[in-house]
Design an enzyme around this catalytic site. Structure first.
Site: not given
Length: 324
Positions: A67, A71, A99, A198
């Protein structure tokens, strides 16, 4: 002399043409899996060992590192801008809404960087370390591996505003997801494959509370009831639930099977299978773990090459959280 002058003019024109041609070739062309083979031959094994140790200490860290890379890449490209701390001149992405109190794994990347700096100071970028960490994290929990092209350089800037605008949220609609990923030159199929990350990791209560109390037709009632036990309507915002309720610590295709049973934890998960254009991709991945693994690896390669700094652009940070 005229002929010599004409030859020189032609030569100059050809040189200019090739210079223009080379400048229009995407920066990915400067990347190579063997980028550090001579300058830091042990870089990749050093990073892999560091990441494996971090994931063995805490299995959830694998999801956090994937992740963190995602990001990073979605905000001014894969340039390690997400790792920069706040300064008078830098608005840190760490404090952007997607975040803050959420993105994690910064210290794992810093630890890997310290190990690499010990053997090859000033050679390997934080951007490359983060990209490799995402691949190594996937492998550490049984996910696919892929060849990472290297040669990224680190930014000297960050953008909190772009982090707030460009990162998809837990309530994103299917159209918003397709368009947001499309803006980064990733297809709808890439988006569904990357969402499959996920299959590991956890989410905080406040991000899925609306969904589990919605009594909507797109959520399994039993699943909603189970999730409510750890996520009350008031309070408990930070309580965690696994994104994949079946095998939360293993990288597999159960995430897609869950979506077909209306058991996606986040609204932005369930919209992938809700009567829209991506239903068929979810179905395909639920039937074929091999297809999902292959597509995930290819999509991670594409994502890892968004808007890179290479060559003389950017810097090699000595510490990932600060500009040299």
């Amino acid at each position: 002399m005229d002929r010599l002058g004409s030859f020189a003019t032609t030569l100059s024109a050809i040189t200019t043409f090739f210079l223009l041609l080379s400048s229009s070739i995407p920066c990915q062309a400067q990347l190579s899996p063997s980028f550090y083979d001579t300058t830091c031959p042990n870089a990749l094994t050093t990073i892999r060992t560091s990441i494996r140790q971090a994931v063995s200490r805490e299995r959830r860290m694998a999801a956090s590192l994937i992740r963190l890379h995602f990001h990073d890449c979605f905000v001014q490209g894969c340039d390690a801008s997400i790792l920069l701390d706040e300064t008078p001149t830098i608005q840190s992405e760490k404090t952007a809404f997607p975040n803050v109190n959420s993105a994690r794994g910064y210290e794992v990347i810093e630890a890997a960087k310290r190990e690499v700096e010990r053997i090859c100071p000033g050679v390997v970028s934080c951007a490359d370390i983060l990209t490799l960490a995402a691949r190594d994290a996937s492998v550490a929990v049984g996910g696919p591996s892929w060849s990472v092209k290297l040669g990224r350089r680190d930014s000297t800037t960050a953008s909190r505003s772009l982090a707030n605008s460009d990162l998809p949220g837990p309530s994103s609609t299917l159209d918003q997801l397709i368009s947001g990923f499309g803006n980064k030159r990733l297809s709808a199929r890439d988006m569904v494959a990357l969402s499959g990350a996920h299959t590991i990791g956890q989410s905080q209560c406040f991000l899925f509370r609306d969904r589990i109390y919605s009594n909507g037709t797109d959520i399994d009632a039993g699943f909603a009831s189970t999730r409510r036990r750890q996520c009350p309507q008031n309070g408990g915002d930070g309580n965690l639930a696994p994104l994949d309720l079946v095998t939360p610590n293993s990288f597999d295709n159960n995430y897609f099977k869950n979506l077909m049973q209306r058991k996606g934890l986040l609204q932005s998960d369930q919209v992938l299978f809700s009567g829209g254009s991506t239903d068929s991709i979810v179905s395909e991945y639920s039937r074929s773990p091999q297809t999902f693994a292959s597509d995930f690896a290819n999509a991670m390669i594409k994502m890892g090459e968004i808007e890179l700094l290479t060559g003389q652009n950017g810097i090699i940070r000595r510490v990932c959280s600060a500009v040299n």
